[in-house]
Scaffold this motif. Structure first.
Motif, PDB file in Angstrom:
ATOM      1  N   THR A  24      46.083 -14.426  43.143  1.00 41.27           N
ATOM      2  CA  THR A  24      46.640 -14.303  44.490  1.00 41.27           C
ATOM      3  C   THR A  24      46.534 -12.865  44.977  1.00 41.27           C
ATOM      4  N   GLU A  25      46.722 -12.697  46.265  1.00 35.41           N
ATOM      5  CA  GLU A  25      46.656 -11.370  46.883  1.00 35.41           C
ATOM      6  C   GLU A  25      48.015 -11.013  47.471  1.00 35.41           C
ATOM      7  N   VAL A  26      48.389  -9.739  47.331  1.00 35.22           N
ATOM      8  CA  VAL A  26      49.597  -9.221  47.962  1.00 35.22           C
ATOM      9  C   VAL A  26      49.151  -8.311  49.100  1.00 35.22           C
ATOM     10  N   SER A  27      49.590  -8.604  50.314  1.00 33.02           N
ATOM     11  CA  SER A  27      49.151  -7.836  51.475  1.00 33.02           C
ATOM     12  C   SER A  27      49.774  -6.447  51.487  1.00 33.02           C
ATOM     13  N   GLN A  28      49.195  -5.560  52.315  1.00 31.51           N
ATOM     14  CA  GLN A  28      49.753  -4.219  52.456  1.00 31.51           C
ATOM     15  C   GLN A  28      51.167  -4.271  53.015  1.00 31.51           C
ATOM     16  N   ASP A  29      51.409  -5.175  53.942  1.00 29.83           N
ATOM     17  CA  ASP A  29      52.760  -5.313  54.496  1.00 29.83           C
ATOM     18  C   ASP A  29      53.757  -5.710  53.414  1.00 29.83           C
ATOM     19  N   GLU A  30      53.344  -6.630  52.537  1.00 27.37           N
ATOM     20  CA  GLU A  30      54.230  -7.057  51.450  1.00 27.37           C
ATOM     21  C   GLU A  30      54.502  -5.909  50.490  1.00 27.37           C
ATOM     22  N   LEU A  31      53.463  -5.117  50.187  1.00 24.06           N
ATOM     23  CA  LEU A  31      53.643  -3.962  49.306  1.00 24.06           C
ATOM     24  C   LEU A  31      54.593  -2.946  49.936  1.00 24.06           C
ATOM     25  N   ASN A  32      54.420  -2.713  51.235  1.00 24.55           N
ATOM     26  CA  ASN A  32      55.292  -1.759  51.926  1.00 24.55           C
ATOM     27  C   ASN A  32      56.746  -2.221  51.882  1.00 24.55           C
ATOM     28  N   GLU A  33      56.959  -3.528  52.045  1.00 22.74           N
ATOM     29  CA  GLU A  33      58.322  -4.056  51.989  1.00 22.74           C
ATOM     30  C   GLU A  33      58.916  -3.905  50.592  1.00 22.74           C
ATOM     31  N   LEU A  34      58.094  -4.166  49.563  1.00 22.73           N
ATOM     32  CA  LEU A  34      58.558  -3.981  48.188  1.00 22.73           C
ATOM     33  C   LEU A  34      58.932  -2.528  47.935  1.00 22.73           C
ATOM     34  N   CYS A  35      58.091  -1.609  48.429  1.00 25.70           N
ATOM     35  CA  CYS A  35      58.373  -0.180  48.272  1.00 25.70           C
ATOM     36  C   CYS A  35      59.697   0.190  48.924  1.00 25.70           C
ATOM     37  N   GLU A  36      59.888  -0.309  50.139  1.00 25.08           N
ATOM     38  CA  GLU A  36      61.104   0.033  50.877  1.00 25.08           C
ATOM     39  C   GLU A  36      62.354  -0.444  50.141  1.00 25.08           C
ATOM     40  N   VAL A  37      62.305  -1.676  49.647  1.00 28.46           N
ATOM     41  CA  VAL A  37      63.460  -2.224  48.937  1.00 28.46           C
ATOM     42  C   VAL A  37      63.702  -1.451  47.645  1.00 28.46           C
ATOM     43  N   ARG A  38      62.629  -1.148  46.909  1.00 26.23           N
ATOM     44  CA  ARG A  38      62.786  -0.415  45.658  1.00 26.23           C
ATOM     45  C   ARG A  38      63.344   0.984  45.897  1.00 26.23           C
ATOM     46  N   MET A  39      62.915   1.630  46.963  1.00 26.83           N
ATOM     47  CA  MET A  39      63.459   2.955  47.276  1.00 26.83           C
ATOM     48  C   MET A  39      64.956   2.876  47.550  1.00 26.83           C
ATOM     49  N   LEU A  40      65.353   1.850  48.291  1.00 19.81           N
ATOM     50  CA  LEU A  40      66.771   1.678  48.607  1.00 19.81           C
ATOM     51  C   LEU A  40      67.607   1.430  47.358  1.00 19.81           C
ATOM     52  N   LEU A  41      67.011   0.742  46.375  1.00 20.20           N
ATOM     53  CA  LEU A  41      67.764   0.378  45.180  1.00 20.20           C
ATOM     54  C   LEU A  41      67.695   1.425  44.073  1.00 20.20           C
ATOM     55  N   GLU A  42      66.530   2.042  43.889  1.00 20.42           N
ATOM     56  CA  GLU A  42      66.319   2.899  42.719  1.00 20.42           C
ATOM     57  C   GLU A  42      66.573   4.381  42.962  1.00 20.42           C
TER      58      GLU A  42
END
Length: 226
Positions: free
Chosen positions: A82-100
């Motif tokens: 499967t492929e993860v889009s750039q938008d999905e990666l950006n959202e993952l980054c944003e959430v991880r920054m907020l949490l970590e």
């Protein structure tokens, strides 16, 4: 063809883990790193041959990778990456920054000597694996490092959420970074984070963690962060 080269990364399987776990870890690491690109079709019989095992552990690994979102089953053909889009990666980054990132302020200056020694050993392992292009080892040590740091915040729910988020991440630029020696500078940030935490610099540690996680949507995914 990539399928013909799969045996090149089918490393010897060790008795310390189940066959399914080892196969799943090897395949997921190479999917995350971009060695096996999105859309490529993997088949159970071919992988069983490459790993030198029966079809059962391979099929179990593929089904688990499907549940984790790495593969899509294709009727009578196999499993497509499967492929993860750039938008999905950006959202993952944003959430991880907020949490970590914010917990770095709270744990700065609180690490005992045993934890520091463990983190430094993991940081060294990350750099060594990055230099050698050993993606399974790199990702395993990287995950262990980040979860060990975050565990110092004492929040098990936070730890579980971040662990799940990391399993959804793709870093398809890793393979290229190894070829250009550009992976090492970002890998060295782990040791820098330990130094900041030991020094009690929570503000600096938080800022570094934000920058470090930002690589997920940047250079680690083959994109220019500038």
């Amino acid at each position: 063809m990539l399928q013909d080269a799969l045996s090149d990364f089918a490393a010897p399987l060790a008795p310390t883990e189940s066959l399914r776990e080892q196969i799943e870890n090897q395949l997921s690491a190479r999917i995350v790193a971009g060695e096996i690109p999105p859309g490529h079709v993997l088949t159970v019989p071919r992988l069983a041959t490459d790993f030198g095992v029966s079809a059962t552990p391979v099929r179990e690994a593929m089904l688990n990778l499907t549940r984790r979102g790495f593969l899509n089953p294709i009727r009578n053909r196999g499993f497509a990456v499967t492929e993860v889009s750039q938008d999905e990666l950006n959202e993952l980054c944003e959430v991880r920054m907020l949490l970590e990132a914010p917990p770095m302020r709270r744990i700065a200056g609180t690490l005992d000597d045993g934890v520091v020694a463990e983190l430094r050993a993991l940081a060294d392992r990350i750099v060594e694996a990055g230099r050698a292009g050993l993606f399974a080892e790199f990702l395993a040590a990287d995950t262990a490092f980040h979860l060990r740091v975050l565990a110092q915040a004492g929040n098990r729910t936070l730890l579980d959420v971040v662990r799940e988020l990391r399993q959804q991440t793709r870093l398809v630029g890793l393979a290229h970074l190894v070829e250009t020696d550009a992976l090492v500078p970002t890998a060295l940030e782990h040791a820098q984070l330990v130094d900041l935490l030991v020094a009690g610099d929570g503000e600096g540690a938080e800022a570094l963690m934000r920058r470090h996680i930002g690589h997920v949507g940047g250079v680690w995914s083959g994109r220019d962060e500038r």
